[in-house]
Design an enzyme around this catalytic site. Sequence first.
Site, PDB file in Angstrom:
ATOM      1  N   GLY A  30      57.471  38.019  38.426  1.00 24.99           N
ATOM      2  CA  GLY A  30      57.941  36.695  38.873  1.00 24.99           C
ATOM      3  C   GLY A  30      58.951  36.798  40.000  1.00 24.99           C
ATOM      4  N   LYS A  52      44.953  32.742  40.053  1.00 31.17           N
ATOM      5  CA  LYS A  52      45.292  31.344  40.311  1.00 31.17           C
ATOM      6  C   LYS A  52      45.806  31.077  41.707  1.00 31.17           C
ATOM      7  CE  LYS A  52      46.170  29.773  35.673  1.00 31.17           C
ATOM      8  NZ  LYS A  52      47.184  29.416  34.698  1.00 31.17           N
ATOM      9  N   ARG A  73      61.449  51.260  31.304  1.00 29.57           N
ATOM     10  CA  ARG A  73      62.579  50.478  31.821  1.00 29.57           C
ATOM     11  C   ARG A  73      63.915  51.136  31.491  1.00 29.57           C
ATOM     12  NH1 ARG A  73      60.377  44.371  30.546  1.00 29.57           N
ATOM     13  NH2 ARG A  73      59.204  44.200  32.473  1.00 29.57           N
ATOM     14  N   GLY A 105      53.416  43.006  38.423  1.00 25.86           N
ATOM     15  CA  GLY A 105      52.342  42.387  37.650  1.00 25.86           C
ATOM     16  C   GLY A 105      51.054  43.178  37.713  1.00 25.86           C
TER      17      GLY A 105
HETATM   18  P1  AMP Z   1      47.371  36.850  38.675  1.00 22.04           P
HETATM   19  O1  AMP Z   1      48.221  36.971  37.451  1.00 22.04           O
HETATM   20  O2  AMP Z   1      47.236  35.459  39.198  1.00 22.04           O
HETATM   21  O3  AMP Z   1      47.719  37.877  39.747  1.00 22.04           O
HETATM   22  O4  AMP Z   1      45.906  37.204  38.192  1.00 22.04           O
HETATM   23  C1  AMP Z   1      45.521  38.452  37.697  1.00 22.04           C
HETATM   24  C2  AMP Z   1      44.250  38.274  36.938  1.00 22.04           C
HETATM   25  O5  AMP Z   1      43.276  37.720  37.793  1.00 22.04           O
HETATM   26  C3  AMP Z   1      43.653  39.555  36.406  1.00 22.04           C
HETATM   27  O6  AMP Z   1      43.725  39.534  35.018  1.00 22.04           O
HETATM   28  C4  AMP Z   1      42.205  39.512  36.883  1.00 22.04           C
HETATM   29  O7  AMP Z   1      41.280  39.847  35.880  1.00 22.04           O
HETATM   30  C5  AMP Z   1      42.031  38.065  37.268  1.00 22.04           C
HETATM   31  N1  AMP Z   1      40.974  37.860  38.257  1.00 22.04           N
HETATM   32  C6  AMP Z   1      40.868  38.421  39.473  1.00 22.04           C
HETATM   33  N2  AMP Z   1      39.738  38.036  40.089  1.00 22.04           N
HETATM   34  C7  AMP Z   1      39.098  37.208  39.243  1.00 22.04           C
HETATM   35  C8  AMP Z   1      37.868  36.508  39.298  1.00 22.04           C
HETATM   36  N3  AMP Z   1      37.067  36.591  40.364  1.00 22.04           N
HETATM   37  N4  AMP Z   1      37.526  35.737  38.251  1.00 22.04           N
HETATM   38  C9  AMP Z   1      38.326  35.661  37.176  1.00 22.04           C
HETATM   39  N5  AMP Z   1      39.508  36.314  37.051  1.00 22.04           N
HETATM   40  C10 AMP Z   1      39.888  37.081  38.074  1.00 22.04           C
END
Ligand code: AMP
Length: 398
Positions: free
Chosen positions: A378, A202, A41, A355
């Site tokens: 974010g 999520k 950064r 992210g």
């Molecule tokens: P996000 O911060 O919502 O973009 O989520 C990223 C995280 O989602 C990563 O750490 C992945 O390991 C997790 N992830 C992706 N696919 C799956 C899955 N099928 N089951 C559980 N975790 C998942």
Amino acid sequence: MPNYNKKAVTDVSVKGKKILLRCDFNVPMDKDTGRITDEGRITASIPTIKYLLENGAAVIACSHLGRPKGEWKQEFSLAPIAENLSGHLGLTVKMAKDVIGEDAVKMASELGEGEIMLLENLRYHKEEEKNDPEFAKSLAELADIFVSDAFGTVHRAHASTEGVSHYLPAVSGFLLKKELDNIGGAISDPKRPLVSILGGAKIGDKLGVISNLLNIADTLLIGGGMAYTIIKAGGGKIGTSLCEDGEIDNVRQAVEEAKKKGVKMLLPVDNLAAAEFSNDATPVDVKSDEIPDDLMGLDIGPKTVAMFSEEIKSAGTIIWNGPMGVFEFPKFAEGTIAIAKAVADSGAISIVGGGDSAAAVRIFGLEDKMTHISTGGGAALELLEGKVLPGIACLLDA
Ligand code: AMP
């Protein structure tokens, strides 16, 4: 649609001016030694700083670091940043003892053309995050122009990201401009077809993005943990896969909306599933809507990779946010790797949201093959949601 066409540092005269430059120096540090463990950064901020110094400005840089929560704590001091930055610039970055206090005011008033100083941690004052007008005014009084270059904080209305713009002309630095040109450009005037790939854990976090993309994308490819709630909402069996039952109604609405608007929404047709959330588990390729009761989907399967890749191949613009599976486990990273490669080889304008998807692209060494990898998690997500971000809206229109 929010306006992303904002004045940049090159659109104003900076010669002989004092510039309040909001940087993102929130770098990771070793707790025991205080050593900066990733200076990315800091180095990313250098083009804007150099431009300002070379064009005769006096630069008053500022940033937050960690969460001191309004208290003066030595471990959150920006002094190590000043030292690191001095090394990169080959000149001394003067370190103020405070933020808007006597030392900062005196140092700023004596700062000459081509010189740079750094204020102490903005979050030593709780007024920063409260966007307190008096605090913002005091910050603004140090300078003539405000240059915003900390993309990761533009979704927050803080004194140093928004408040100061009420007292100073506000423009973007090069880092922020690049984010606006690329993400803003992709959502406001995309080369078609616009294919968006969404993944991650999520669904609740991404419904806002889906809803906005339904107005602008031609195709949505949905993988990762978030896909299972949609599959369940459509009547599929998802075993022990991630699911947010509370979002089922919202998900059904989004699917209906996609149909109404003629947006192609593709879900996985097969998944690599396993009995437990572990890299030691044995992957089984199963149909996405017939996952056995004792298995959880942890990656997209080969048929889904092929189907998604076909869409990616013909895209004009790709916006990607979120991994296709648990890419941190090598056994369940294949889907995310394959999609990253397909994006890299597509020839499309490729925008990777910050992210985890950005981390994945870096781990796979495909960074140079993407048009733009966002530096803000974010903030990138909120831009994709079509929200008006306070730290962008406050900049002068171009
Ligand atoms: P996000 O911060 O919502 O973009 O989520 C990223 C995280 O989602 C990563 O750490 C992945 O390991 C997790 N992830 C992706 N696919 C799956 C899955 N099928 N089951 C559980 N975790 C998942």
